[in-house]
Design an enzyme around this catalytic site. Structure first.
Site, short mmCIF file in Angstrom:
data_model
loop_
_atom_site.label_atom_id
_atom_site.label_comp_id
_atom_site.label_asym_id
_atom_site.label_seq_id
_atom_site.Cartn_x
_atom_site.Cartn_y
_atom_site.Cartn_z
N HIS A 17 -21.86 -21.19 43.37
CA HIS A 17 -22.55 -20.73 44.64
C HIS A 17 -23.45 -21.87 45.43
CE1 HIS A 17 -26.28 -20.89 43.55
NE2 HIS A 17 -25.76 -21.17 41.96
N HIS A 47 -9.65 -32.79 46.07
CA HIS A 47 -8.92 -32.03 45.12
C HIS A 47 -10.05 -31.53 44.46
CE1 HIS A 47 -5.09 -32.09 42.95
NE2 HIS A 47 -5.93 -30.59 42.45
#
Ligand SMILES: CC(C)(COP(=O)(O)OP(=O)(O)OC[C@H]1O[C@@H](n2cnc3c(N)ncnc32)[C@H](O)[C@@H]1OP(=O)(O)O)[C@@H](O)C(=O)NCCC(=O)NCCS
Length: 209
Positions: free
Chosen positions: A134, A143
């Site tokens: 979150h 990546h």
């Protein structure tokens, strides 16, 4: 939706599966290993310079299927396309919070979790079973590799590479174009253009810039 992939390697195979899981179709794979345009099994193959003609012909959008962050950025920027000419490829078995924001060109692989209020930039890769918790802020061309875990409120700068199975504890900041090596555990902020490795992660390389 019809999709043109830029790049035709292993990463392109995974993105093709991602798209198929949601009913989208890859109509072209462009890569400069091809010198001229040809069609095989209903898919076009050819050099990257063919992208605009194929966008027009196939009414398609584009996804960068190149795993190396800097190469993906350089080629994406060289295409000269507008943001809305890129698609996203989110596997149907990825878990993506409705309150997250996913930028254009980004791919989210099977089993990945993107949790509440995370913001993912453009042309990023959130790979298989990676977790982005979150309130994270993930930059363009990042990546997050398979099995890596990015805990809540972490920030990853543009082009950062979090290698397989690495972990970053909550709130830490990884600078742009930095690398967290496989299996490392990041307990402190990492400056830009820096490579860290180990548990706890230590700096092993810092580029001059
Ligand atoms: C394959 C790999 C281990 C190669 O490492 P390398 O070529 O030795 O890399 P470096 O030269 O930067 O290594 C410097 C040192 O850090 C060590 N090191 C590198 N990666 C490490 C890691 N993940 N964990 C612990 N130590 C590591 C090396 O052994 C070397 O130690 P030494 O100087 O004592 O010999 C590394 O590139 C890697 O972890 N790759 C995974 C990439 C990945 O996850 N990609 C995503 C695919 S989807």
């Amino acid at each position: 939706m019809n999709i043109i992939l830029i790049g035709d390697s292993g990463h392109a195979k995974v993105i093709t599966d991602n798209l198929a899981s949601c009913g989208h179709q890859v109509v072209a794979k462009l890569d400069d290993k091809y010198t001229k345009l040809f069609q095989k099994d209903s898919c076009w193959f050819g050099p990257i310079s063919e992208v605009q003609s194929l966008i027009d012909k196939e009414q398609a959008r584009v996804i960068m299927a190149i795993g190396t962050n800097s190469v993906r950025r350089n080629i994406a920027e060289g295409l000269g396309l507008a943001a809305d000419q890129f698609a996203t490829a989110i596997h149907k078995e990825a878990i993506v919070s409705q309150s997250s924001i996913i930028g254009h060109g980004t791919v989210v692989m099977p089993g990945a979790v993107i949790n509440a209020a995370a913001t993912i930039g453009n042309h990023a890769i959130i790979n298989s079973r990676a977790v982005v918790e979150h309130d994270c802020t993930i930059g363009d061309y990042v990546h997050v590799s398979p099995g890596a875990t990015v805990a809540g409120m972490v920030s990853l700068g543009e082009g950062a590479l979090i290698e397989v199975g690495a972990s970053i504890i909550p709130t830490k900041r990884i600078g742009q174009w930095s690398i967290v090596r496989a299996g490392s555990a990041v307990l402190e902020d990492v400056e830009e253009f820096t490579t860290v490795t180990g548990v706890p992660a230590q700096v092993i390389f810092k580029a001059e810039n």
